[in-house]
Write a protein that holds these residues in place. Structure first.
Motif, PDB file in Angstrom:
ATOM      1  N   LEU A 172     106.461  39.828 -58.327  1.00  0.00           N
ATOM      2  CA  LEU A 172     107.251  40.660 -57.418  1.00  0.00           C
ATOM      3  C   LEU A 172     107.170  40.108 -55.992  1.00  0.00           C
ATOM      4  O   LEU A 172     108.165  40.035 -55.272  1.00  0.00           O
ATOM      5  N   LYS A 173     105.947  39.696 -55.621  1.00  0.00           N
ATOM      6  CA  LYS A 173     105.786  39.099 -54.285  1.00  0.00           C
ATOM      7  C   LYS A 173     106.626  37.839 -54.167  1.00  0.00           C
ATOM      8  O   LYS A 173     107.295  37.614 -53.154  1.00  0.00           O
ATOM      9  N   ARG A 175     109.367  37.020 -55.760  1.00  0.00           N
ATOM     10  CA  ARG A 175     110.795  37.335 -55.672  1.00  0.00           C
ATOM     11  C   ARG A 175     111.156  37.859 -54.287  1.00  0.00           C
ATOM     12  O   ARG A 175     112.205  37.547 -53.743  1.00  0.00           O
ATOM     13  N   SER A 176     110.276  38.668 -53.715  1.00  0.00           N
ATOM     14  CA  SER A 176     110.594  39.230 -52.399  1.00  0.00           C
ATOM     15  C   SER A 176     110.554  38.141 -51.326  1.00  0.00           C
ATOM     16  O   SER A 176     111.407  38.100 -50.445  1.00  0.00           O
ATOM     17  N   GLU A 179     113.666  36.095 -51.301  1.00  0.00           N
ATOM     18  CA  GLU A 179     114.933  36.749 -50.996  1.00  0.00           C
ATOM     19  C   GLU A 179     114.974  37.358 -49.603  1.00  0.00           C
ATOM     20  O   GLU A 179     115.953  37.214 -48.885  1.00  0.00           O
ATOM     21  N   ASN A 180     113.936  38.048 -49.227  1.00  0.00           N
ATOM     22  CA  ASN A 180     113.882  38.577 -47.864  1.00  0.00           C
ATOM     23  C   ASN A 180     112.450  38.466 -47.348  1.00  0.00           C
ATOM     24  O   ASN A 180     111.692  39.419 -47.407  1.00  0.00           O
ATOM     25  N   ALA A 184     108.963  41.052 -46.956  1.00  0.00           N
ATOM     26  CA  ALA A 184     107.635  40.785 -47.505  1.00  0.00           C
ATOM     27  C   ALA A 184     106.606  40.767 -46.382  1.00  0.00           C
ATOM     28  O   ALA A 184     105.552  41.397 -46.472  1.00  0.00           O
TER      29      ALA A 184
END
Ligand SMILES: Nc1ncnc2c1ncn2[C@@H]1O[C@H](COP(=O)(O)OP(=O)(O)OP(=O)(O)O)[C@@H](O)[C@H]1O
Ligand SMILES: [Mg+2]
Lengths: 313, 527
Positions: A172-173, A175-176, A179-180, A184
């Protein structure tokens, strides 16, 4: 042609296809992780070459294939650290620095090969490891379960990557951050750290992909530029796969089957210049890439963009 | 419940002592001392660039102060990252969007929060809690929706849920209402009251004085990084606050002169277009824009306003229909030709579409006209002419900058907007399209932008103004066009009661008039 002969040809094609998919899987899944975190590692090809040489050299000198693989892991980790330093810390333009890493890998592997070994030597690579019971399944048994352990490892990495990306806190980290990164960062995630980890793991996997080209073969040998563009195809694969491990699996098989096919055609000699089948995988890469960018792109939007706190791009 | 409850402290008070924060060449906060209490709304006011966000980023651990101290509950703290601040129970909703669009609401909420099933995510446990909190505050958020599918208002609620999920007791909200529609603002104020009633402390940043006066317990005004006033709503009024912010009295310096003309300049016929998701965003839109007229487009965000502006400006392909400017159909033309036909455009996304951030102000000002004989001879730019003219424009449009050579990215929102205005208006346009021209812009600059818009209107240039700020619409418009789900819901005079316009914006009451038949327009019912 008899039916029996046809079946053998197809079976052989599939078996070779699975084997040839292995480097695409290692390198492609590694590149996917790196890109998911927002770093385009275009140096995969060079890192593969280093992995191919280092693993072969260490295995040849020590007589221990596992030691060779370990050396590839370390070399890949080092190249990853270098790539991350250039792309993340120094915020270099990633497309250009990747070409630099590629040329470095090509040069270093060739140079050290000439200095240390000089001529082509061969040794036995990892042997086939038929899996009891499973190997007796018709067709599938021969195609999938009578390969060496690196092939199994590569296949296992597909569900593992999937679970890591979609089911873990680390994923999840990643992916964040891809993307943004501002989001994060605002939650206390270290963008730099996540990117370093992903680039290093990705590079290690590229190096292992390279090792497979030498010590992962029945008849292991190193020749200059042994990766022959597979690293670049692995990068293209990630776009084709839309950053999804299952897509990487599909893409790896698509390309490996074409590879296997063109190898057969070269042998059969059907009266066309051998360069034409050799070009096939690259032509398919271009066509597939041109087609696969259509539609909504869900990719990591911060890909290739360095992160600076407070500066929104 | 399986989820880990972290031991988050409860904030009674936060004190900033002589906080100073510098950026290269800018003193963003100059020895600021302020104290904040729980269960209170503390509003920060100030012009663009006054240092509000920076001060809050210091309080939230994103920037370390160059000098000064932060005390929580009377004890000094040293925040090295937002994570430290979160452990003290401080949460922040940022001025910039801080969600990850492709992730679900839940994934955004649990991001970097300890999972009871580490290394795996535990979305099931989080879902229960998020649903409970969402219901408690009446948010109605679907935890499994992807964030990109949500409206801006919903996204903001997700950010608030994320903070509450982390058990924050002190919440910083940086210009939360700038992106909300009037109805959403009303709901938002209700949420703030609930939070305060539950004992949360709130810092609220806004440019809208009405809001500050309505909700605050305490108001602090910042100017050029310094605290210039501290007051409470009952001890002050709008004029005094505006004066404190700007450092001089703010009075409207413009006046609409004369009625709009009769000559039709722009005629939009059966215009249809799609949004970025490929769905129909404009459905057979018809209207006329006349000489010296401000036609304001009102609507709840996402009802086609953005697509309308882009379709006319040439940045979005139209599915059908005509855009007639003085007889020429713009619909098939590229942007260059539209500019040459006299179109000026102030885009909604000023940072990405309005300026080239890496270019200097001079370069940004002549971006459109660099090819004209005035500024170029052959393939070469006439540097001296360009500088003279751009410097004059920067001066004329009151852009506050240390130098005309700084890159656009370093300016505040209001000043960037003035640079865009300088470029678009100095080309003597035949038509101006202004999309959200004062969103997030401070009072002083807003006032100035309004003045310029009215000025060119008075000179006879028609203006299509797209805005979500009803006050702005009512004060500038000659006619108000309401868009709802991509269709013209009606065109009404600006003195129509606000409630009625609000109703039309949500699809109610089609008190509808096709443009060009104004004669049948129902007169507003006086209240
Ligand atoms: N990361 C940064 N690097 C350099 N300068 C910055 C940075 N962030 C802010 N500044 C400068 O610091 C000053 C204060 O900016 P800040 O964002 O705090 O203002 P603000 O009061 O929040 O304004 P606004 O109402 O526009 O949000 C401005 O001059 C701005 O240009
Ligand atoms: Mg701000």
């Amino acid at each position: 042609m008899s039916e029996f002969f046809q079946a053998t040809v197809i079976l052989g094609l599939l078996t070779a296809g699975v084997r040839l998919a292995t480097p695409f899987l290692f390198a492609g899944l590694g590149e996917m992780l790196s890109q998911r975190s927002g770093v385009l590692n275009l140096g995969v090809e060079g890192i593969m070459l280093i992995g191919a040489f280092v693993s072969f050299y260490v295995a040849f000198e020590s007589g221990n294939l596992y030691l060779g693989l370990l050396a590839a892991v370390l070399a890949g980790g080092f190249m990853g650290l270098l790539t991350a330093f250039v792309s993340v810390t120094m915020k270099a333009v990633q497309g250009i620095s990747g070409i630099g890493i590629h040329i470095l890998g090509l040069g270093l592997s060739g140079l050290f090969f000439r200095l240390t070994m000089g001529s082509i030597s061969t040794m036995r690579g990892f042997p086939r490891l038929a899996i009891p019971i499973l190997k007796d399944i018709p067709v599938l048994g021969r195609v999938l379960f009578n390969q060496n352990w690196m092939v199994y490892a590569a296949l296992l990495l597909v569900p593992i990557s999937w679970a890591v990306i979609y089911k873990t806190t680390f994923g999840l980290k990643v992916r964040s951050v891809g993307e943004n990164p501002h989001a994060a960062d605002s939650l206390g995630i270290s963008v730099t750290r996540v990117r370093y980890i992903c680039v290093i793991i990705g590079s290690i996997m590229a190096s292992i992909a390279g090792a497979f080209l030498t010590i992962g073969q029945h008849e292991a040998a190193f020749v200059n530029n042994i990766a022959a563009g597979r690293g670049f195809i692995a990068v293209a694969l990630v776009y084709f796969a839309k950053w999804n491990p299952l897509g990487v699996l599909a893409g790896a098989f698509l390309f490996s089957m074409i590879d296997a096919f063109q190898l057969r055609i070269q042998i059969i000699d059907i009266g066309i210049p051998y360069e034409i089948p050799v070009m096939l995988p690259y032509i398919v890469t271009i066509v597939v890439l041109a087609l696969s960018t259509r539609g909504r792109v869900l990719g990591p939007t911060a890909l290739t963009k360095p992160f600076v706190r407070g500066v929104h791009t | 419940m399986r989820s880990i409850k972290k031991n988050v402290r409860s904030v009674q008070s936060i004190e900033l002592r002589n906080v100073t924060k510098r950026f290269p060449g800018v003193l963003a906060n100059d020895s600021v001392s302020l104290s904040f209490e729980s269960a209170r709304v503390h509003t920060l006011l100030g012009e663009n660039g006054a240092g509000k966000s920076t001060l809050m980023h210091v309080m939230y651990g994103m920037y370390a102060p160059d000098e000064g101290q932060i005390l929580v509950n009377g004890a000094p703290v040293n925040f090295r990252s937002p994570k430290d601040a979160a452990e003290y129970g401080i949460g922040m909703v940022h001025q910039h969007f801080m969600l990850v669009p492709s992730l679900s609401v839940l994934e955004n909420i649990v991001l970097n929060y300890p999972s009871p099933r580490w290394p795996f995510l535990d979305l099931a446990a989080a879902r229960e809690r998020v649903l409970a909190m969402s219901n408690e505050y009446g948010f109605g958020i679907d935890p499994d929706a992807k964030v990109w599918q949500l409206s801006v208002g919903e996204q903001q609620r997700v950010e608030i849920l994320r903070i509450l999920f982390r058990d924050a007791s002190y919440i910083i909200l940086d210009e939360p209402t700038a992106v909300l529609t009037p109805l959403e603002v009303k709901e938002f104020m209700g949420v703030l009251r609930r939070l305060v009633a539950d004992g949360h402390g709130i810092v609220f940043i806004t440019h809208k004085l009405n809001e500050a006066l309505e909700i605050s317990d305490k108001i602090t005004v910042l100017r050029s990084g310094k605290v210039v006033g501290e007051t409470a709503p009952c001890d002050t009024d709008k004029n005094q606050l505006a004066g404190l912010m700007v450092g001089r009295e703010v009075v409207p310096t413009w006046q609409k002169r004369g009625a709009a003309g009769e000559k039709v300049i722009l005629s939009v016929r059966n215009l249809s277009a799609r949004n970025n998701k490929g769905l129909k965003a404009l459905k057979d839109v018809n209207f006329d824009l006349k000489e010296g007229e401000v036609l304001a487009v009102a609507g709840v965000s996402g009802n086609g306003q953005k697509e309308l502006a882009e379709a006319i400006a040439g940045l979005r392909r139209v599915d059908g229909g005509e855009i007639l400017l003085g007889g020429t159909n713009l619909a098939g033309l590229d942007v260059k030709h539209r500019i040459d036909s006299g179109l000026a455009f102030i885009p909604e996304e000023r940072m990405t579409m309005g300026v080239v951030k890496e270019f200097s102000l001079i370069e940004n000002v002549i971006l459109k006209s660099h090819g004209t004989p005035e500024f170029a001879s052959g393939i070469f730019l006439r540097a001296k002419k360009i500088r003279e003219s751009a410097v004059q424009a920067i001066k004329d449009f009151d852009v506050r900058t240390p130098s005309p050579d700084v890159v656009a990215a370093t300016l505040s929102g209001g000043n960037i907007q003035k640079v865009i205005l300088a470029r678009e208006l100095s080309s003597r346009p035949k038509l101006l399209i202004a999309a959200q021209p004062t969103r997030g812009v401070d009072i002083g600059a807003s006032e100035y932008i309004h003045k310029r818009i009215v000025q060119i209107r008075n000179e006879g240039v028609p203006v299509l103004l797209i805005s979500e700020d009803l006050d702005e619409i009512i004060s500038l418009a000659d006619r108000v066009l309401v868009l709802y789900e991509g269709q013209v819901q009606g065109i009404v005079p600006p003195n129509t009661p606000v409630e009625e316009i609000g109703l039309m914006m949500t699809g109610g009451s089609t008190h509808y008039v096709v443009d060009g038949c104004e004669d049948s327009e129902t007169p507003p019912t006086p209240k």
